[in-house]
Design a protein around this motif. Structure first.
Motif, PDB file in Angstrom:
ATOM      1  N   THR A  68       4.344  10.768  -2.581  1.00  0.00           N
ATOM      2  CA  THR A  68       3.955   9.368  -2.385  1.00  0.00           C
ATOM      3  C   THR A  68       4.875   8.782  -1.327  1.00  0.00           C
ATOM      4  N   LYS A  86       5.361   4.913   1.206  1.00  0.00           N
ATOM      5  CA  LYS A  86       4.855   3.602   1.612  1.00  0.00           C
ATOM      6  C   LYS A  86       3.966   3.788   2.827  1.00  0.00           C
ATOM      7  N   SER A  87       2.852   3.088   2.817  1.00  0.00           N
ATOM      8  CA  SER A  87       1.909   3.186   3.923  1.00  0.00           C
ATOM      9  C   SER A  87       2.262   2.181   5.010  1.00  0.00           C
ATOM     10  N   TYR A 118      -6.069  12.661  -0.043  1.00  0.00           N
ATOM     11  CA  TYR A 118      -5.129  11.573   0.179  1.00  0.00           C
ATOM     12  C   TYR A 118      -5.713  10.287  -0.392  1.00  0.00           C
ATOM     13  N   TYR A 119      -4.884   9.539  -1.112  1.00  0.00           N
ATOM     14  CA  TYR A 119      -5.306   8.320  -1.785  1.00  0.00           C
ATOM     15  C   TYR A 119      -4.425   7.169  -1.334  1.00  0.00           C
ATOM     16  N   LEU A 120      -5.021   5.988  -1.236  1.00  0.00           N
ATOM     17  CA  LEU A 120      -4.312   4.763  -0.890  1.00  0.00           C
ATOM     18  C   LEU A 120      -4.404   3.836  -2.093  1.00  0.00           C
ATOM     19  N   PHE A 175       0.844  -1.186   0.000  1.00  0.00           N
ATOM     20  CA  PHE A 175       0.000   0.000   0.000  1.00  0.00           C
ATOM     21  C   PHE A 175       0.879   1.235   0.000  1.00  0.00           C
ATOM     22  N   TRP A 176       0.506   2.191  -0.834  1.00  0.00           N
ATOM     23  CA  TRP A 176       1.201   3.468  -0.926  1.00  0.00           C
ATOM     24  C   TRP A 176       0.189   4.584  -0.719  1.00  0.00           C
ATOM     25  N   GLU A 177       0.609   5.636  -0.027  1.00  0.00           N
ATOM     26  CA  GLU A 177      -0.221   6.815   0.192  1.00  0.00           C
ATOM     27  C   GLU A 177       0.244   7.910  -0.761  1.00  0.00           C
ATOM     28  N   THR A 207      -0.451  11.977  -1.872  1.00  0.00           N
ATOM     29  CA  THR A 207      -1.063  13.261  -1.557  1.00  0.00           C
ATOM     30  C   THR A 207      -1.250  14.018  -2.862  1.00  0.00           C
TER      31      THR A 207
END
Length: 70
Positions: free
Chosen positions: A57, A59-60, A27-29, A5-7, A9
């Protein structure tokens, strides 16, 4: 590399009630295997939008998203 998963902005420019431009962030995942691919995923998702830029971007820390909760 494996998918993670990556976040991302994203900054949009919208007009407020007075017509003055205003910058807002969302914000998108996404699932991706690199920052570049995460940015591409978000850009594809927002292809019909105008006036946006992916500003970061990362890493989440999220490891699991449960979609069968209901």
């Amino acid at each position: 590399m494996h998918d993670e998963f990556w976040e991302a902005t994203v900054q949009f420019e919208i007009s407020n009630n007075g017509g003055k431009p205003k910058k807002v962030k969302e914000y998108y995942l996404v699932v991706a295997n690199s920052a570049t691919f995460a940015e591409a995923q978000v850009s594809k998702l927002l292809k019909d939008e105008s006036d946006f830029i992916v500003i970061s971007t990362k890493k989440s820390k999220i490891t699991v998203v449960e979609t069968d909760a209901y």
